[in-house]
Design an enzyme around this catalytic site. Structure first.
Site, PDB file in Angstrom:
ATOM      1  N   GLN A 127       0.824  -1.205   0.000  1.00 58.47           N
ATOM      2  CA  GLN A 127       0.000   0.000   0.000  1.00 58.47           C
ATOM      3  C   GLN A 127       0.861   1.259   0.000  1.00 58.47           C
ATOM      4  O   GLN A 127       0.336   2.363  -0.103  1.00 58.47           O
ATOM      5  CB  GLN A 127      -0.893   0.018   1.246  1.00 58.47           C
ATOM      6  CG  GLN A 127      -1.911  -1.105   1.307  1.00 58.47           C
ATOM      7  CD  GLN A 127      -2.625  -1.171   2.633  1.00 58.47           C
ATOM      8  OE1 GLN A 127      -2.603  -2.197   3.307  1.00 58.47           O
ATOM      9  NE2 GLN A 127      -3.263  -0.095   3.051  1.00 58.47           N
ATOM     10  N   PHE A 158      -5.951  -4.146   3.561  1.00 60.43           N
ATOM     11  CA  PHE A 158      -6.619  -3.863   4.834  1.00 60.43           C
ATOM     12  C   PHE A 158      -5.733  -3.148   5.848  1.00 60.43           C
ATOM     13  O   PHE A 158      -6.002  -3.174   7.046  1.00 60.43           O
ATOM     14  CB  PHE A 158      -7.182  -5.146   5.458  1.00 60.43           C
ATOM     15  CG  PHE A 158      -8.068  -5.943   4.547  1.00 60.43           C
ATOM     16  CD1 PHE A 158      -9.211  -5.383   4.011  1.00 60.43           C
ATOM     17  CD2 PHE A 158      -7.751  -7.252   4.206  1.00 60.43           C
ATOM     18  CE1 PHE A 158     -10.031  -6.105   3.145  1.00 60.43           C
ATOM     19  CE2 PHE A 158      -8.563  -7.985   3.345  1.00 60.43           C
ATOM     20  CZ  PHE A 158      -9.707  -7.405   2.815  1.00 60.43           C
ATOM     21  N   GLU A 162       0.675  -1.493   4.742  1.00 62.50           N
ATOM     22  CA  GLU A 162       1.015  -0.074   4.800  1.00 62.50           C
ATOM     23  C   GLU A 162       2.467   0.121   5.231  1.00 62.50           C
ATOM     24  O   GLU A 162       3.179   0.961   4.698  1.00 62.50           O
ATOM     25  CB  GLU A 162       0.077   0.663   5.753  1.00 62.50           C
ATOM     26  CG  GLU A 162       0.311   2.164   5.780  1.00 62.50           C
ATOM     27  CD  GLU A 162      -0.703   2.905   6.624  1.00 62.50           C
ATOM     28  OE1 GLU A 162      -0.444   4.080   6.947  1.00 62.50           O
ATOM     29  OE2 GLU A 162      -1.758   2.333   6.967  1.00 62.50           O
ATOM     30  N   ARG A 247      -6.234   7.676  17.144  1.00 63.51           N
ATOM     31  CA  ARG A 247      -7.559   7.554  16.518  1.00 63.51           C
ATOM     32  C   ARG A 247      -8.546   6.866  17.452  1.00 63.51           C
ATOM     33  O   ARG A 247      -9.743   7.192  17.451  1.00 63.51           O
ATOM     34  CB  ARG A 247      -7.459   6.805  15.188  1.00 63.51           C
ATOM     35  CG  ARG A 247      -8.743   6.825  14.378  1.00 63.51           C
ATOM     36  CD  ARG A 247      -8.529   6.283  12.983  1.00 63.51           C
ATOM     37  NE  ARG A 247      -7.918   7.245  12.088  1.00 63.51           N
ATOM     38  CZ  ARG A 247      -8.614   8.058  11.282  1.00 63.51           C
ATOM     39  NH1 ARG A 247      -9.942   8.042  11.290  1.00 63.51           N
ATOM     40  NH2 ARG A 247      -7.983   8.886  10.474  1.00 63.51           N
ATOM     41  N   ARG A 279      -7.892  -1.902   8.932  1.00 66.87           N
ATOM     42  CA  ARG A 279      -9.126  -1.177   8.593  1.00 66.87           C
ATOM     43  C   ARG A 279      -9.808  -0.577   9.834  1.00 66.87           C
ATOM     44  O   ARG A 279     -10.305  -1.285  10.695  1.00 66.87           O
ATOM     45  CB  ARG A 279     -10.080  -2.145   7.904  1.00 66.87           C
ATOM     46  CG  ARG A 279     -11.218  -1.507   7.145  1.00 66.87           C
ATOM     47  CD  ARG A 279     -12.033  -2.577   6.453  1.00 66.87           C
ATOM     48  NE  ARG A 279     -12.780  -2.053   5.317  1.00 66.87           N
ATOM     49  CZ  ARG A 279     -13.326  -2.812   4.381  1.00 66.87           C
ATOM     50  NH1 ARG A 279     -13.180  -4.123   4.424  1.00 66.87           N
ATOM     51  NH2 ARG A 279     -13.996  -2.272   3.379  1.00 66.87           N
ATOM     52  N   PHE A 281      -8.096   1.467  11.939  1.00 68.86           N
ATOM     53  CA  PHE A 281      -6.896   2.100  12.497  1.00 68.86           C
ATOM     54  C   PHE A 281      -7.090   2.593  13.934  1.00 68.86           C
ATOM     55  O   PHE A 281      -6.744   3.710  14.276  1.00 68.86           O
ATOM     56  CB  PHE A 281      -6.507   3.276  11.584  1.00 68.86           C
ATOM     57  CG  PHE A 281      -5.051   3.668  11.667  1.00 68.86           C
ATOM     58  CD1 PHE A 281      -4.084   2.916  11.032  1.00 68.86           C
ATOM     59  CD2 PHE A 281      -4.656   4.789  12.358  1.00 68.86           C
ATOM     60  CE1 PHE A 281      -2.753   3.284  11.082  1.00 68.86           C
ATOM     61  CE2 PHE A 281      -3.321   5.168  12.431  1.00 68.86           C
ATOM     62  CZ  PHE A 281      -2.369   4.407  11.788  1.00 68.86           C
ATOM     63  N   THR A 382      -4.429  11.513  10.569  1.00 72.75           N
ATOM     64  CA  THR A 382      -4.204  12.354  11.753  1.00 72.75           C
ATOM     65  C   THR A 382      -2.836  13.019  11.710  1.00 72.75           C
ATOM     66  O   THR A 382      -2.611  13.999  12.423  1.00 72.75           O
ATOM     67  CB  THR A 382      -4.359  11.531  13.042  1.00 72.75           C
ATOM     68  OG1 THR A 382      -3.534  10.364  12.972  1.00 72.75           O
ATOM     69  CG2 THR A 382      -5.812  11.104  13.237  1.00 72.75           C
ATOM     70  N   ALA A 451      -6.452   5.158   5.424  1.00 73.41           N
ATOM     71  CA  ALA A 451      -7.278   6.151   6.116  1.00 73.41           C
ATOM     72  C   ALA A 451      -8.538   6.514   5.341  1.00 73.41           C
ATOM     73  O   ALA A 451      -9.140   7.555   5.602  1.00 73.41           O
ATOM     74  CB  ALA A 451      -6.467   7.420   6.424  1.00 73.41           C
ATOM     75  N   GLU A 655     -13.360   2.452   5.455  1.00 72.27           N
ATOM     76  CA  GLU A 655     -13.295   2.007   6.849  1.00 72.27           C
ATOM     77  C   GLU A 655     -14.562   2.233   7.672  1.00 72.27           C
ATOM     78  O   GLU A 655     -14.865   1.431   8.560  1.00 72.27           O
ATOM     79  CB  GLU A 655     -12.118   2.708   7.548  1.00 72.27           C
ATOM     80  CG  GLU A 655     -10.769   2.319   7.005  1.00 72.27           C
ATOM     81  CD  GLU A 655      -9.657   3.214   7.542  1.00 72.27           C
ATOM     82  OE1 GLU A 655      -8.809   2.725   8.300  1.00 72.27           O
ATOM     83  OE2 GLU A 655      -9.666   4.425   7.207  1.00 72.27           O
TER      84      GLU A 655
END
Length: 734
Positions: A127, A158, A162, A247, A279, A281, A382, A451, A655
């Site tokens: 990703q 998912f 990342e 988050r 997914r 986060f 964020t 995100a 998400e």
């Protein structure tokens, strides 16, 4: 040859790779390596054993110290001190555990690295192409300009690709540069699960209070104060654990207006692999804590006041109010979505609850339950710098358009939506637009596709580039007239030496992203924490209603029906959005019910050796939702509402629906509550159901005679068994 290492932070940590001519030879060579683990002996000779769980970390004070966070709005201490009159106030306190979840993407981490005359071409299932490019360049001492990372598509991500995909790409790159030959790595499922980390497990300690009118049962209780401390299991290195915690704290209020709220959080350092993005986060964990606390408060009210639906509905935010982190509620559609899905036109909640009550009164070993679960999910990274995206658009003389943007496709339909944006801008059929593979030599310095922000970023960047080209060719269109095709205009523009390529760029406005946790508290601020910034551009909102039936004797359940209403703004592609909602919902069901990770911990799972080893490696021991886990009746409705803050008034969708899957969890809890009242009396109404609600937890939470005999075979007194059963909890890994 015996090699000793004292640096292994977790069982499964990569200590080397084998490079061979064939896959079979590489596997055979790797299997000749025997790895043994031993506890670290301290200088004073002590051995406390590995820290595996969150509770181990709390006991050992093992935290990433710079991850301590606190979010506070209102006067929590004052509200609790005023809630002493138990005839008008209800106070609850407790603990809740939230389990982890494996990504279980269809395609495990895979990379092919091909060295060429200038550097390396990295084909990776990731990703994060730019992160992969940078890490591979660093690992091989090659300039980033000579390393190109390409991503055609992934077999799912998912969030698991990342950051945690780059180690495989880096190892592959080193081998390719040394051998000067193409090298490919494709992890087996068990290795992928053992190495790459999962969703963060959470543990929360809380107390909360609410007020009610003892003389008016029809007047809903009012939520007053919530004081909560959350701990996440970050594993042996930090990875993305701090923003995940952030988050979670930003979603600890869910959709409810608390008079005062104080939330503290910290990341625990353990001997598990580094846990990572998944997914939602951290958002689902924070939302779940809130919903659990609200459920606990309602169940503690006098029976005449226990209207689970009306109390939730009465405590929703109102338009213009502020969240604990200082963001103003705007374009607020949760109340509308709630009323819509509960109405007789959709889920008919009132009449179906009556049917559930009738069913439960006439069935001892099967119980039904219902739950209505709302959500709001903040859309933006964020980390402020990440809210940016680029796109490269080419217009060709035949009137077709080629788009290359910084996002990656993993089945979520991003390329399709971006192509739609370009097609609409140029006024051409979708078939005339092609979105090429993501490549760092086409669009550089990209942000990971995560995100739920990718359509917002790359759709706007593509629109920006398209408009730039259209502005350049407008004089040609004016000359040729309105009947000229795009191909004719493009050809004429080419001969007039007009550039038909453009790089588009988009970033969120500074006022709509970025939150500074380190700013000192301002006790005189008119709105608590607003001075720290705004973490989200907007909220995607929704409500789900689910009805389930549990089998008390086996702990099995079936989802009879689920109805979902989600505000997606003006949908760019309703088919894709419905698919995303259905997929996220079922994945949320999996997280909250059937998916359970088990770690050897030396306490609850002593039979898993060595301590710290993941037992549930692969589909033989780890279960994801199957066809029969989906709702038997499954209805999804898209609200068509205005959203002025995203591309063509749409809303992000990847998400936000995930948490709605917990409506099945809370429906299961409602069914269990009915069984407990039947078996244990009114004292059984209040209980803790840790997540996930596996068959074991469902079975043992019902409190029936068989469950009591299994849990406490040494106790003969039946009343004592019932008393002990009230607080009984099955074991788990957190």
């Amino acid at each position: 040859q015996k090699l000793e290492s004292h640096n292994n932070k977790n069982v499964g940590m990569v200590i080397g790779i084998v490079v061979a001519e064939t896959l079979e030879a590489a596997i055979a060579a790797a299997r000749t390596v025997q790895v043994t683990y031993a506890d670290i002996i301290e200088d004073d000779g002590s051995n406390s054993g590995p820290i595996i769980s969150i509770e181990d970390a709390i006991e050992a004070n093992s935290f990433y110290e710079f991850t301590h966070r606190m979010l506070e709005a209102g006067n929590v201490v004052n509200d609790f001190s005023n809630a002493y009159d138990l005839s008008r106030y209800v106070n609850v306190s407790g603990e809740i555990k939230i389990g982890s979840q494996e990504h279980f993407y269809m395609e495990c981490n895979s990379t092919l690295v091909v060295p060429d005359e200038t550097g390396l071409i990295v084909y990776s299932s990731t990703q994060a192409p730019t992160k992969t490019q940078m890490v591979c360049a660093s690992a091989t001492n090659t300039p980033s300009s000579k390393v190109v990372c390409k991503v055609k598509r992934m077999g799912g991500g998912f969030g698991g690709k990342e950051t945690r995909s780059v180690f495989a790409a880096a190892a592959c790159s080193v081998a390719a540069k040394i051998t000067r030959r193409p090298v490919k790595i494709n992890l087996d499922r068990n290795l992928d699960m053992a190495i790459t980390g999962q969703r963060h497990a959470f543990f929360a300690k809380y107390k909360a209070c609410a007020s009610f009118d003892p003389n008016d049962a029809s007047s809903p209780a009012k939520l007053l104060a919530l004081d909560v401390e959350i701990f996440s299991n970050g594993g042996c290195s930090l990875d993305l654990s701090l923003p995940v915690l952030d988050r979670a704290l930003f979603h600890i209020d869910n959709v409810y207006k608390w008079n005062s709220l104080r939330a503290r959080g910290v990341v625990c350092k353990t001997a598990q692999p580094p846990h990572t993005a998944f997914r939602g986060f951290g958002g689902p964990q924070g939302l779940f804590v809130c919903e659990h606390v609200v459920d606990h408060l309602i169940s503690a009210l006098p029976i005449s006041h226990q209207d689970y639906d009306s109390i939730r509905r009465a405590n929703f935010y109102k338009e213009g109010e502020y969240t604990p982190f200082g963001m103003q509620i705007s374009n607020w559609n949760v109340p509308t979505a709630w009323d819509m899905v509960c109405s007789s036109k959709y889920a008919s909640v009132t009449s179906r609850r009556d049917s559930v009550t009738t069913f439960n009164a006439t069935n001892r070993w099967k119980k039904r339950g219902m739950a209505v679960t709302p959500t709001k999910f903040g859309i933006a990274f964020t980390a402020k710098f990440m809210n940016q995206g680029g796109s490269l658009v080419h217009l060709y003389q035949d009137g077709t358009v080629l788009v290359t943007h910084g996002g990656t496709e993993m089945g979520q339909g991003l390329h399709t939506k971006v192509a739609q944006v370009a097609a609409y801008a140029f006024g051409i059929p979708l078939s005339s637009v092609f979105v090429n593979e993501t490549a760092t030599d086409k669009v550089s310095n990209t942000i990971p596709t995560a995100a739920s922000m990718s359509t917002d970023l790359y759709g706007m960047a593509t629109l920006n580039a398209s408009r730039e080209i259209l502005e350049r060719i407008q004089p040609i269109k004016d000359i040729l007239g309105s009947k000229a095709t795009l191909a004719e205009v493009a050809t004429a523009a080419f001969y007039e030496r007009i550039d038909l390529s453009a790089h588009g760029f988009y970033k969120l406005d500074d006022s709509r992203c970025g939150y500074n946790w380190d700013m000192p508290k301002d006790d005189h601020a008119e709105v608590a924490n607003r001075y720290r910034g705004q973490p989200f551009n907007y909220f995607t909102q929704g409500v789900a209603v689910s009805e389930v039936e549990i089998d008390i004797l086996t702990g099995d359940y079936r989802t009879i029906r689920s109805d979902i209403v989600v505000d997606v703004g003006s949908s760019l592609n309703p088919a894709i959005d419905v698919g995303q909602i259905e997929g996220a919902f079922v994945q949320g069901i999996g997280w909250s019910t059937v998916e359970e990770l088990i770690w050897g911990d030396g306490k609850n799972h002593v039979w898993v050796k060595p301590a710290g080893r993941l037992f549930t490696q692969g589909p033989g021991t780890y279960k994801i939702p199957a066809f029969n886990d989906t709702p038997e009746t499954f209805n999804v409705t898209l609200m068509d509402a205005v959203n002025p803050f995203a591309i063509h008034s749409s809303r992000a969708i990847g998400e936000p629906p995930f948490f709605l899957g917990t409506s099945v969890f809370f429906a299961i809890k409602d069914a269990i509550r009915s069984a407990r009242i039947q078996e244990l009396g009114e004292e059984g109404r209040q209980f803790i159901l840790n997540l996930p609600a596996t068959s074991e937890r469902i079975r043992m939470s019902c409190g029936d005679t068989i469950a009591r005999d299994c849990a406490f075979p040494q106790i003969e007194d039946e009343s004592l068994k019932k008393s002990q059963m009230l607080g009984f909890q099955t074991k788990g890994s957190f």
